[in-house]
Motif scaffolding. Structure first.
Motif, mmCIF file in Angstrom:
data_model
loop_
_atom_site.group_PDB
_atom_site.id
_atom_site.type_symbol
_atom_site.label_atom_id
_atom_site.label_comp_id
_atom_site.label_asym_id
_atom_site.label_seq_id
_atom_site.Cartn_x
_atom_site.Cartn_y
_atom_site.Cartn_z
ATOM 1 N N LEU A 82 67.375 37.358 34.009
ATOM 2 C CA LEU A 82 68.040 38.508 34.626
ATOM 3 C C LEU A 82 68.732 38.154 35.933
ATOM 4 N N THR A 83 68.416 36.996 36.487
ATOM 5 C CA THR A 83 69.044 36.560 37.736
ATOM 6 C C THR A 83 70.280 35.720 37.461
ATOM 7 N N VAL A 84 70.135 34.711 36.611
ATOM 8 C CA VAL A 84 71.258 33.808 36.306
ATOM 9 C C VAL A 84 72.252 34.479 35.353
ATOM 10 N N GLN A 85 71.747 35.220 34.378
ATOM 11 C CA GLN A 85 72.573 35.960 33.418
ATOM 12 C C GLN A 85 73.540 35.051 32.657
ATOM 13 N N ARG A 86 73.026 33.940 32.176
ATOM 14 C CA ARG A 86 73.827 33.045 31.340
ATOM 15 C C ARG A 86 73.715 33.507 29.890
ATOM 16 N N LEU A 87 74.846 33.758 29.264
ATOM 17 C CA LEU A 87 74.836 34.249 27.892
ATOM 18 C C LEU A 87 74.263 33.208 26.937
ATOM 19 N N ARG A 88 73.536 33.682 25.927
ATOM 20 C CA ARG A 88 73.117 32.791 24.852
ATOM 21 C C ARG A 88 74.377 32.298 24.123
ATOM 22 N N PRO A 89 74.309 31.114 23.517
ATOM 23 C CA PRO A 89 75.469 30.635 22.747
ATOM 24 C C PRO A 89 75.914 31.641 21.686
ATOM 25 N N GLY A 107 68.088 38.368 22.540
ATOM 26 C CA GLY A 107 68.576 39.072 23.715
ATOM 27 C C GLY A 107 69.860 38.468 24.257
ATOM 28 N N LEU A 108 70.449 39.139 25.220
ATOM 29 C CA LEU A 108 71.764 38.754 25.720
ATOM 30 C C LEU A 108 71.748 37.435 26.483
ATOM 31 N N TYR A 109 70.732 37.235 27.324
ATOM 32 C CA TYR A 109 70.721 36.070 28.210
ATOM 33 C C TYR A 109 69.749 34.990 27.731
ATOM 34 N N GLY A 110 70.092 33.737 28.052
ATOM 35 C CA GLY A 110 69.313 32.630 27.517
ATOM 36 C C GLY A 110 68.772 31.626 28.505
ATOM 37 N N PHE A 111 69.108 31.742 29.791
ATOM 38 C CA PHE A 111 68.606 30.769 30.774
ATOM 39 C C PHE A 111 67.528 31.433 31.634
ATOM 40 N N VAL A 112 66.298 30.911 31.494
ATOM 41 C CA VAL A 112 65.837 29.760 30.719
ATOM 42 C C VAL A 112 65.251 30.224 29.388
ATOM 43 N N SER A 113 64.934 29.254 28.513
ATOM 44 C CA SER A 113 64.299 29.568 27.244
ATOM 45 C C SER A 113 62.833 29.953 27.461
ATOM 46 N N SER A 114 62.492 31.175 27.106
ATOM 47 C CA SER A 114 61.098 31.611 27.241
ATOM 48 C C SER A 114 60.190 30.840 26.284
ATOM 49 N N HIS A 115 60.705 30.503 25.101
ATOM 50 C CA HIS A 115 59.932 29.672 24.180
ATOM 51 C C HIS A 115 59.560 28.348 24.847
ATOM 52 N N ALA A 116 60.538 27.725 25.495
ATOM 53 C CA ALA A 116 60.294 26.430 26.148
ATOM 54 C C ALA A 116 59.309 26.579 27.303
ATOM 55 N N GLY A 182 61.415 23.742 21.164
ATOM 56 C CA GLY A 182 62.610 23.816 21.999
ATOM 57 C C GLY A 182 63.857 23.404 21.237
ATOM 58 N N TYR A 183 63.742 22.350 20.441
ATOM 59 C CA TYR A 183 64.876 21.893 19.633
ATOM 60 C C TYR A 183 65.286 22.975 18.634
ATOM 61 N N SER A 184 64.300 23.648 18.050
ATOM 62 C CA SER A 184 64.625 24.694 17.080
ATOM 63 C C SER A 184 65.426 25.813 17.717
ATOM 64 N N ARG A 185 65.170 26.091 18.987
ATOM 65 C CA ARG A 185 65.905 27.159 19.677
ATOM 66 C C ARG A 185 67.372 26.783 19.884
ATOM 67 N N VAL A 186 67.620 25.501 20.144
ATOM 68 C CA VAL A 186 69.007 25.040 20.274
ATOM 69 C C VAL A 186 69.677 25.046 18.908
ATOM 70 N N TYR A 187 68.975 24.566 17.891
ATOM 71 C CA TYR A 187 69.510 24.531 16.522
ATOM 72 C C TYR A 187 69.930 25.925 16.069
ATOM 73 N N LEU A 188 69.117 26.931 16.396
ATOM 74 C CA LEU A 188 69.391 28.305 15.979
ATOM 75 C C LEU A 188 70.421 29.000 16.865
ATOM 76 N N ALA A 189 70.983 28.257 17.834
ATOM 77 C CA ALA A 189 72.010 28.775 18.750
ATOM 78 C C ALA A 189 71.489 29.901 19.636
ATOM 79 N N ALA A 190 70.175 29.929 19.830
ATOM 80 C CA ALA A 190 69.585 30.918 20.737
ATOM 81 C C ALA A 190 69.657 30.431 22.178
ATOM 82 N N HIS A 191 69.800 29.104 22.356
ATOM 83 C CA HIS A 191 69.835 28.527 23.694
ATOM 84 C C HIS A 191 70.708 27.283 23.733
#
Length: 233
Positions: A82-89, A107-116, A182-191
């Motif tokens: 909610l601070t950085v507000q970087r959009l997910r891919p 959700g709308l924002y992706g930085f940082v990955s909560s999964h990670a 973490g890799y799965s989150r990038v693969y799925l374009a969530a982050h």
């Protein structure tokens, strides 16, 4: 600024490349890795082993895990997303129509990955506690004398293999587990890759801080956890 721009471009390129290396079977595997519910049996196994190693003190370790996840998840959202507000891919108009999205978009924002953050926090916190498995194996091996029967030696060999294998996995495997998620989150374009790396670093820091703090409370007289101390619990 040039350095930041170059890092951002590499982050984009690598993230899009990871998402582009897709196939039907990989989609299934990555969605499986990213699903929190499928890991419930694994969590149950860790709970059982913690009670086997630390007896009643395992309750405090598990309470530490609960507090850690609560803090890790809250900070990943309120201090970062909610601070950085970087959009997910998958929400970024720049990549519209170019991404493989087998799991949809979160959700709308992706930085940082909560999964990670959550999984690296667990890995950093639990790995030192599970290193106690080495102590269990070594302590039990001291009870097998040279006069042991062939059957006792076979039992010891099986037990040593079991403890050694589990100790190896828990001692370093939890980080590999967190990395795969973490890799799965990038693969799925969530982050983006950077979302996962920064989330992993933050989670690791939180996990280590809690581990060292809780260890001083549970074992105040010793700089490290030893088999003799836990046997007295």
């Amino acid at each position: 600024m040039e350095v930041i721009e170059k890092l951002a471009k590499w982050d984009w390129k690598l993230s899009i490349a990871v998402n582009g290396w897709h196939s039907g079977w990989a989609d299934t595997v990555m969605m499986f890795l990213s699903d929190r519910l499928v890991w419930i049996p694994f969590y149950v196994l860790m709970v059982v082993w913690l009670f086997g190693l630390y007896k009643k003190k395992a309750v405090w370790i598990l309470l530490g895990v609960a507090a850690l996840i609560a803090v890790a998840d809250w900070t990943s959202v309120h201090w970062f997303k909610l601070t950085v507000q970087r959009l997910r891919p998958c929400h970024d108009p720049m990549w519209e129509g170019l991404l493989n999205l087998p799991a949809g978009c979160g959700g709308l924002y992706g930085f940082v990955s909560s999964h990670a953050v959550n999984h690296f926090a667990m890995a950093a916190f639990l790995t030192p506690w599970f290193s106690r498995l080495y102590g269990v194996e070594n302590e039990w091996s001291g009870r097998v004398s040279g006069a042991a029967t062939a059957w006792q030696r076979w039992v010891f060999a099986i037990r040593k293999a079991m403890y050694g294998g589990l100790a190896f996995f828990f001692y370093g495997g939890l980080y590999i587990w967190a990395l795969l998620i973490g890799y799965s989150r990038v693969y799925l374009a969530a982050h983006y890759v950077g979302d996962v790396i920064c989330g992993g670093l933050w989670g690791t820091l939180l996990g280590l801080l809690l581990y060292f703090g809780l260890r001083r409370i549970l074992f105040p007289a010793s700089p490290s956890v030893t088999p003799n101390q836990t046997e007295a619990v």
